[in-house]
Design an enzyme around this catalytic site. Structure first.
Site, PDB file in Angstrom:
ATOM      1  N   GLU A   1       0.830  -1.218   0.000  1.00 56.99           N
ATOM      2  CA  GLU A   1       0.000   0.000   0.000  1.00 56.99           C
ATOM      3  C   GLU A   1       0.863   1.267   0.000  1.00 56.99           C
ATOM      4  O   GLU A   1       0.415   2.326   0.421  1.00 56.99           O
ATOM      5  CB  GLU A   1      -0.925   0.014   1.235  1.00 56.99           C
ATOM      6  CG  GLU A   1      -1.778  -1.214   1.438  1.00 56.99           C
ATOM      7  CD  GLU A   1      -2.842  -1.436   0.364  1.00 56.99           C
ATOM      8  OE1 GLU A   1      -2.895  -0.638  -0.597  1.00 56.99           O
ATOM      9  OE2 GLU A   1      -3.599  -2.410   0.481  1.00 56.99           O
TER      10      GLU A   1
ATOM     11  N   HIS B   1      -2.484   2.475   8.456  1.00 58.08           N
ATOM     12  CA  HIS B   1      -3.602   1.678   7.945  1.00 58.08           C
ATOM     13  C   HIS B   1      -3.741   0.425   8.795  1.00 58.08           C
ATOM     14  O   HIS B   1      -2.733  -0.190   9.171  1.00 58.08           O
ATOM     15  CB  HIS B   1      -3.344   1.304   6.482  1.00 58.08           C
ATOM     16  CG  HIS B   1      -4.247   0.226   5.960  1.00 58.08           C
ATOM     17  ND1 HIS B   1      -5.614   0.365   5.908  1.00 58.08           N
ATOM     18  CD2 HIS B   1      -3.971  -1.012   5.480  1.00 58.08           C
ATOM     19  CE1 HIS B   1      -6.136  -0.742   5.400  1.00 58.08           C
ATOM     20  NE2 HIS B   1      -5.166  -1.609   5.139  1.00 58.08           N
TER      21      HIS B   1
ATOM     22  N   HIS C   1      -6.971  -2.793  10.285  1.00 52.89           N
ATOM     23  CA  HIS C   1      -8.252  -3.468  10.053  1.00 52.89           C
ATOM     24  C   HIS C   1      -9.020  -3.613  11.370  1.00 52.89           C
ATOM     25  O   HIS C   1      -9.250  -4.739  11.829  1.00 52.89           O
ATOM     26  CB  HIS C   1      -8.005  -4.868   9.457  1.00 52.89           C
ATOM     27  CG  HIS C   1      -7.177  -4.889   8.212  1.00 52.89           C
ATOM     28  ND1 HIS C   1      -6.536  -6.028   7.752  1.00 52.89           N
ATOM     29  CD2 HIS C   1      -6.881  -3.917   7.302  1.00 52.89           C
ATOM     30  CE1 HIS C   1      -5.891  -5.767   6.623  1.00 52.89           C
ATOM     31  NE2 HIS C   1      -6.071  -4.488   6.332  1.00 52.89           N
TER      32      HIS C   1
ATOM     33  N   GLU D   1     -16.357  12.365  23.013  1.00 49.41           N
ATOM     34  CA  GLU D   1     -15.097  12.958  22.558  1.00 49.41           C
ATOM     35  C   GLU D   1     -14.871  12.891  21.045  1.00 49.41           C
ATOM     36  O   GLU D   1     -13.953  13.518  20.528  1.00 49.41           O
ATOM     37  CB  GLU D   1     -13.910  12.304  23.273  1.00 49.41           C
ATOM     38  CG  GLU D   1     -13.737  10.857  22.939  1.00 49.41           C
ATOM     39  CD  GLU D   1     -12.382  10.291  23.411  1.00 49.41           C
ATOM     40  OE1 GLU D   1     -12.160   9.097  23.223  1.00 49.41           O
ATOM     41  OE2 GLU D   1     -11.568  11.057  23.944  1.00 49.41           O
TER      42      GLU D   1
ATOM     43  N   HIS E   1     -12.843  -3.393   4.426  1.00 47.22           N
ATOM     44  CA  HIS E   1     -11.390  -3.634   4.484  1.00 47.22           C
ATOM     45  C   HIS E   1     -10.752  -3.067   5.767  1.00 47.22           C
ATOM     46  O   HIS E   1     -10.149  -3.807   6.524  1.00 47.22           O
ATOM     47  CB  HIS E   1     -10.707  -3.044   3.232  1.00 47.22           C
ATOM     48  CG  HIS E   1      -9.237  -3.306   3.172  1.00 47.22           C
ATOM     49  ND1 HIS E   1      -8.583  -3.700   2.031  1.00 47.22           N
ATOM     50  CD2 HIS E   1      -8.272  -3.224   4.129  1.00 47.22           C
ATOM     51  CE1 HIS E   1      -7.301  -3.871   2.279  1.00 47.22           C
ATOM     52  NE2 HIS E   1      -7.086  -3.578   3.556  1.00 47.22           N
TER      53      HIS E   1
END
Ligand code: 13P
Ligand code: ZN
Length: 270
Positions: free
Chosen positions: A116, A139, A141, A169, A210
């Site tokens: 990525e 990134h 999951h 918050e 994803h």
């Protein structure tokens, strides 16, 4: 030259990867992190380091040419980063308008940066235009955010408002809200470009079915950003099937804006 394994940027990266794994956000090789390093840091630990390999990136990012990044390796398990940082992480300097990357340290078993990488680098370009202090793209999951993309409307305003309503918050931590991409093929320049486009208006971008991308000025802040959104998604997944009796109203959101000096994304309240 100082031992790079003692560099604060490296120890913090290792700590963050382990923490993300401990939170269950990075099964197997799931997730990736990139941290832009300051020239002075690179100089302190890698002055005169030879170029170990030159890796093609498959995209161009002239804004980042000459910039150096600490990046997780493709196929590497977050749970293993702390046991062998040099095999699971790498330090690369972008060259040729971002079309290639010189490996200065790491990926010792012949590996390379995350699949990525384009989403990361294009997101850095996009966020730096909004916030020159941005240094991190992350990134992962997280289970509840992922689950939410199966049962919640993917409209960005609706998705954001739901998250804001789940924890007091949230609007303070991510007043710009959360942008959402539909399912797209990962590991491509197309999803990289789409992510970067979404990063222009928010620091969080959900990849439907994803995971999520977050951006921030340091690893702690970016981790906290994703942590807060994931907590909100967890509350949503706990209550979505139950009759709703209470919520955080827009009037209360305005009180939070005033108290914490933040401004909700234009048009997202009232
Ligand atoms: P990498 O192992 O290439 O970083 O890919 C993991 C991932 O999460 C893909 O989206
Ligand atoms: Zn992923």
């Amino acid at each position: 030259m100082k031992d790079i394994l003692t560099a604060p940027f490296l120890t913090e990266m290792v700590r963050t990867a382990s923490n993300m794994y401990a939170h269950g956000w990075d099964e197997r090789n799931g997730g990736n992190i990139s941290l832009m390093l300051e020239d002075a840091e690179v100089e302190e630990y890698l002055a005169d380091a030879p170029v170990l390999r030159t890796l093609p990136t498959g995209f161009s990012a002239p804004e980042l040419s000459g910039k150096t990044f600490l990046v997780t390796g493709t196929g590497k398990y977050f749970k293993n980063v702390e046991h062998d940082p040099a095999a699971n992480l790498g330090i690369v300097r972008l060259k040729d308008g971002g079309q290639s990357a010189e490996l200065l340290w790491g990926y010792t078993d012949g590996g390379q940066f995350t699949s990525e990488f384009s989403a990361h680098m294009m997101s850095h370009v996009a966020r730096l235009k909004v916030d020159p202090m941005n240094r991190v793209v992350m990134h992962c999951h997280p289970g509840n955010l992922l689950a939410m993309t199966y049962v919640h409307d993917l409209d960005e305003k609706a998705f954001t408002r739901t998250l804001w309503q789940m924890c007091t918050e949230c609007i303070v931590v991510f007043p710009d809200g959360v942008n959402v991409l539909p399912w797209m093929l990962c590991g491509t320049n197309e999803i990289g470009e789409a992510t970067a486009e979404k990063m222009r208006t928010a620091r969080l971008v959900v990849w439907s079915q994803h995971g999520i991308y977050g951006a921030g000025k340091d690893l702690d802040e970016t981790f906290g950003l994703i942590e807060t959104a994931e907590k909100a998604a967890e509350i949503y997944m706990k209550i979505a099937h139950l009759p709703l009796k209470n919520t955080i109203t827009d009037a209360q959101m305005h009180l939070l804006e005033g108290r914490f000096g933040v401004k909700a994304r234009e048009g997202y309240l009232d």
